[in-house]
Design an enzyme around this catalytic site. Structure first.
Site, PDB file in Angstrom:
ATOM      1  N   TYR A  99      -2.933  11.097   0.809  1.00 57.30           N
ATOM      2  CA  TYR A  99      -3.529  10.949  -0.521  1.00 57.30           C
ATOM      3  C   TYR A  99      -3.462  12.269  -1.285  1.00 57.30           C
ATOM      4  O   TYR A  99      -3.182  12.298  -2.487  1.00 57.30           O
ATOM      5  CB  TYR A  99      -4.977  10.461  -0.402  1.00 57.30           C
ATOM      6  CG  TYR A  99      -5.072   9.000  -0.038  1.00 57.30           C
ATOM      7  CD1 TYR A  99      -5.329   8.037  -1.009  1.00 57.30           C
ATOM      8  CD2 TYR A  99      -4.888   8.574   1.271  1.00 57.30           C
ATOM      9  CE1 TYR A  99      -5.402   6.698  -0.691  1.00 57.30           C
ATOM     10  CE2 TYR A  99      -4.954   7.240   1.603  1.00 57.30           C
ATOM     11  CZ  TYR A  99      -5.210   6.299   0.627  1.00 57.30           C
ATOM     12  OH  TYR A  99      -5.268   4.975   0.951  1.00 57.30           O
ATOM     13  N   ASP A 137       0.858  -1.185   0.000  1.00 56.13           N
ATOM     14  CA  ASP A 137       0.000   0.000   0.000  1.00 56.13           C
ATOM     15  C   ASP A 137       0.902   1.247   0.000  1.00 56.13           C
ATOM     16  O   ASP A 137       1.820   1.323  -0.797  1.00 56.13           O
ATOM     17  CB  ASP A 137      -0.960  -0.050   1.195  1.00 56.13           C
ATOM     18  CG  ASP A 137      -2.114   0.940   1.073  1.00 56.13           C
ATOM     19  OD1 ASP A 137      -3.132   0.569   0.461  1.00 56.13           O
ATOM     20  OD2 ASP A 137      -1.999   2.072   1.567  1.00 56.13           O
ATOM     21  N   HIS A 162      -4.650  -7.910   0.549  1.00 57.98           N
ATOM     22  CA  HIS A 162      -3.921  -6.653   0.592  1.00 57.98           C
ATOM     23  C   HIS A 162      -3.048  -6.514   1.836  1.00 57.98           C
ATOM     24  O   HIS A 162      -1.948  -5.958   1.780  1.00 57.98           O
ATOM     25  CB  HIS A 162      -4.931  -5.509   0.532  1.00 57.98           C
ATOM     26  CG  HIS A 162      -4.331  -4.147   0.508  1.00 57.98           C
ATOM     27  ND1 HIS A 162      -3.513  -3.726  -0.516  1.00 57.98           N
ATOM     28  CD2 HIS A 162      -4.410  -3.119   1.387  1.00 57.98           C
ATOM     29  CE1 HIS A 162      -3.140  -2.481  -0.277  1.00 57.98           C
ATOM     30  NE2 HIS A 162      -3.649  -2.085   0.873  1.00 57.98           N
TER      31      HIS A 162
END
Length: 375
Positions: free
Chosen positions: A302, A175, A353
């Site tokens: 982000y 990630d 994930h």
């Protein structure tokens, strides 16, 4: 400024009492009008988690575990960075810096740190494990200005390893941890002999999108699902992190719902998030967002870096493990366009994930197999 300070967690009991009061006074929406997760976190699943949180969950257990591993802080580039540090008793241990992502935290690694540092098999590779909390995550300081993107974090991690006295080390991540680790590989700092990724990100080209190759088609289909149905969180956090931040910092149930949806969609489960992770594991992670109030600060990564995720070529030795239920599948054909020195590639039939969290034994085996190619 370069001092490394021990960090001991002891959350005030009043903070836990206030959390209980908030949980007791939750204003719930009506049940979703569908019989699946297509509209988001299901009411029944969230009520079950919150009931456990309120009555049975024990934060002090998680707190004690983190303290037992060894927690520290140090100021790098004006920011206090929190990290776990478990030195191996083995003289031949290889220093490893391992980075989490969103909505994860350092608790993802609690199931692998002991085996990495002090293997049950005396012939297995051992590691000195360094697991920092990203800036604005967990108990790392929240940046007060802009500019803390993945490149700056990568530089900070290199400084951290140097400060700890490690002059020959490897890096790993998934990630955002994958993005930071890729940036470390791109920067190729002195001392870093290689990297391992469990979610390499390479944007496909137009020819890829039209391919009929089954492996490429599977990757494209996974990408299309993510873009159309699974990426709303990233659009919000990369454009308006402050707006969603108010809810994530103020509402424990809203925060849990925001995270639980991704636990469901991104783990290798058979229809329930609890197939892959326990409620204790999920709540340990939620608490590392709730207690330090990092819903907004974590989302800002982000805004800082989503457009440059995985950018830049990497020439240092690189290993990749692709777990079957990863959010996005990256065929080797795509990965080697920017990862130009792949020395280890593995496709793992189980896990999703959160590889270290979901499949600790497989994850440890992947790291050992990968880094054996680099030492």
């Amino acid at each position: 400024m370069s001092e490394i300070k021990p960090f001991h967690l002891n959350i005030a009991e009043d903070d836990l009492v206030r959390l209980a009061d908030r949980l007791d006074n939750t204003r719930w929406p009506e049940q979703e009008p569908v019989d699946d997760w297509s509209q988001g976190t299901r009411l029944a699943a969230l009520r079950e988690l919150v009931a456990y949180w309120r009555i049975e969950y024990d934060w002090r257990r998680c707190e004690a575990r983190l303290n037992a591993v060894g927690q520290f802080t140090t100021e790098i580039d004006g920011l206090a960075i929190h990290f776990l540090h478990r030195r191996s008793p083995r003289a031949d241990a290889l220093p490893l810096i391992i980075t989490h992502g969103w909505p994860g935290s350092v608790v993802e690694f609690l199931g692998v740190i002991d085996e990495l540092a002090d293997p049950a098999d005396p012939e297995a590779q051992a590691f000195h494990v360094v697991a920092p909390s990203l800036p604005g995550y967990g108990f790392s300081q929240k940046p007060s200005g802009t500019g803390w993107g993945i490149e700056r974090i990568a530089s900070a991690w290199s400084e951290l390893m140097q400060r700890l006295g490690y002059d020959r080390w490897v890096a790993q991540g998934g990630d955002w941890g994958s993005a930071v680790t890729t940036a470390i590989g791109h920067q190729a700092p002195d001392g870093c002999i290689g990297i391992h990724l469990n979610m390499p990100i390479v944007r496909p080209n137009p020819e890829d999108m039209a391919s009929k190759d089954p492996a490429i088609l599977k990757a494209v289909q996974r990408l299309m699902f993510y873009q159309e149905w699974d990426s709303g969180y990233s659009k919000e956090q990369s454009t308006r992190p402050q707006t969603i931040g108010y809810s994530l910092v103020d509402s424990p149930v809203g925060l849990a719902a925001w995270i639980l949806e991704k636990i469901y969609y991104w783990t290798d489960n058979q229809g329930s998030p609890w197939d892959a992770l326990s409620m204790d594991q999920v709540l340990d992670d939620v608490m590392l967002y709730w207690l330090p109030a990092t819903g907004a600060s974590a989302a800002r990564l982000y805004w800082e870096s989503f457009g440059t995720f995985g950018a830049g070529n990497v020439a240092v030795p690189t290993g990749v493990s692709v777990f079957e239920k990863e959010i996005l599948l990256t065929p080797r054909e795509w990965a080697q366009r920017s990862l130009t020195n792949i020395v280890y590639w593995s496709e793992v039939a189980e896990g999703g994930h959160f590889a270290a969290w979901e499949q600790p034994d497989l994850f440890v085996a992947e790291l050992r197999a990968c880094f054996a190619k680099m030492i």
